[in-house]
Enzyme design. Structure first.
Site, PDB file in Angstrom:
ATOM      1  N   ASN A 173      -9.869  -0.249  -2.576  1.00  0.00           N
ATOM      2  CA  ASN A 173      -8.451  -0.098  -2.221  1.00  0.00           C
ATOM      3  C   ASN A 173      -7.610  -0.705  -3.343  1.00  0.00           C
ATOM      4  OD1 ASN A 173      -5.867  -0.422  -1.198  1.00  0.00           O
ATOM      5  ND2 ASN A 173      -6.530  -1.151   0.811  1.00  0.00           N
TER       6      ASN A 173
ATOM      7  N   CYS B  13       0.818  -1.234   0.000  1.00  0.00           N
ATOM      8  CA  CYS B  13       0.000   0.000   0.000  1.00  0.00           C
ATOM      9  C   CYS B  13       0.843   1.271   0.000  1.00  0.00           C
ATOM     10  CB  CYS B  13      -0.926   0.009   1.202  1.00  0.00           C
ATOM     11  SG  CYS B  13      -2.044  -1.379   1.180  1.00  0.00           S
TER      12      CYS B  13
ATOM     13  N   HIS C 198      -3.675   7.227   1.271  1.00  0.00           N
ATOM     14  CA  HIS C 198      -3.902   5.922   0.648  1.00  0.00           C
ATOM     15  C   HIS C 198      -5.342   5.507   0.942  1.00  0.00           C
ATOM     16  CE1 HIS C 198      -4.003   1.732  -0.127  1.00  0.00           C
ATOM     17  NE2 HIS C 198      -3.910   1.373   1.143  1.00  0.00           N
TER      18      HIS C 198
END
Ligand code: UT7
Length: 335
Positions: A292, A115, A262
């Site tokens: 995501n 991530c 993020h």
């Protein structure tokens, strides 16, 4: 020392929209649970038979970014490619991109920081430019999650979160030291590696052993996440990384014009927004539409915010991410 500045941005997501209701037909989940816990309404998943792959999506995003930078592929001196879902176990996506874009034989580096991959990748590119080694570096974050998710009830707590997509930035040399990347801040804490992990295939769980075991209940191919544990660490580490960036540059939270977190979970973004007392106009989220997308999430959100005119000349833009590793970090820039 030179300075580095983003001169081109692009993103690409597959056209196939998968809604929460679509997921509820595959597994025991529902729109209410997903929206309440994550903020996600829909995500893009590559359709079977599509030409899209991690590298193909990265190439599509890159073409847009290079054109918007007013450059051609021949102006790019180096590639940094961040992904946790490469098309091949090896080689990585960077060399595929070099080939797909028909580029010169420039160097291509793969970043495996999940991530926070794009934050790490951008920081690497920044160093190459600041030292004067390169003039234009292509920085890409791309993910193809949908092919590797467990789409049964067993995987529901992870599978509903992730989406496919790619984003790219061209980072270029500038001699204007009032603009561009002011600093980047990178961190890791490997003792939590197993809290968010895909264990197989790996040297510990190598393919012949997996084939020999022929165990259809083997979950080690699929992502595992200790969601609550990751969530608790995320909110703390996001904040720390942002504070480190502000302090380094003698800035305050009130100086932030745009925070691009993020896109892990809308609740995490909202927690961070509240902590720094930022308004809705100072934080950009698009997890509702794309889920995501791991290494692609920050660059897709940055690109979209810029396309919508939400980032203006001279704005203080903060990027921050946290994820598997654990790894986390921030990039502070003056637009
Ligand atoms: O991007 C990398 C970093 N990632 C993150 O930062 C993610 C951090 N974690 C999270 O975002 C959240 O922890 C999740 C969204 C993953 C999960 O939300 P949660 O509020 O922590 O839920 P939970 O895991 O505690 O599960 C609550 C309940 C459980 O049922 P019981 O035990 O209370 O009966 C789960 O079995 O929700 C159940 N559940 C679901 N129900 C419907 C889990 N997944 C689902 C689902 N649909 N998809």
């Amino acid at each position: 020392m030179y300075n580095s500045k983003i001169t081109g941005l692009g993103y690409y997501v597959p056209e196939n929209v998968v809604t929460n209701d679509d997921l509820s037909k595959m597994m025991d989940t529902n729109d209410e649970w997903i929206q309440e816990r994550t903020g996600i309404k829909e995500r893009r998943w590559i359709k079977e038979g599509s030409e899209d792959t991690t590298a193909v999506m990265g190439a599509k995003a890159s073409r847009i970014a290079i054109e918007r930078a007013g450059l051609t592929k021949d102006d790019i001196d180096f590639i940094v490619f961040a992904t946790l879902s490469p098309d091949y176990y090896f080689p990585g996506g960077g060399v595929q991109l070099q080939d797909m874009l028909d580029m010169r034989t420039v160097g291509a580096l793969d970043v495996r920081n999940q991530c926070s991959g794009f934050i790490y990748a951008l920081s690497v590119a920044d160093q190459f430019i600041k030292t004067g080694m390169y003039k234009n570096v292509l920085v890409v974050g791309a993910e193809h999650h949908s092919g590797g998710l467990d789409k049964t009830n067993r995987g529901r707590s992870v599978t509903v979160i992730f989406g496919d997509g790619a984003g790219a930035a061209v980072l270029s040399r500038t001699e204007d030291n009032t603009k561009g990347i002011l600093s980047s801040h990178l961190y890791s804490e490997g003792k939590h590696a197993k809290e968010l992990i895909v264990e197989s295939p790996s040297i510990k769980h190598w393919v012949p052993a997996l084939i020999a075991a022929n165990d259809e209940n083997d979950e080690s191919y699929y992502p595992y996440m200790n969601g609550t544990f990751v969530f608790k660490h995320a909110v703390v580490r996001f904040s720390e990384a942002i504070i480190a960036g502000l302090e380094k540059n003698n800035l305050q939270a009130t100086d932030i014009n745009m925070l691009i977190p993020h896109q892990a979970n809308l609740r995490i973004s909202q927690f961070v927004q509240k902590k720094f007392k930022l308004t809705d106009d100072q934080v950009y989220n698009n997890i509702m539409k794309f889920g995501n997308t791991t290494a692609a999430s920050v660059i897709i959100a940055l690109t979209e915010a810029w396309e919508l005119g939400k980032i203006k000349d001279n704005d203080l833009v903060v990027l921050a991410a946290f994820g598997s590793g654990f790894t986390w970090g921030s990039v502070i820039m003056r637009w």
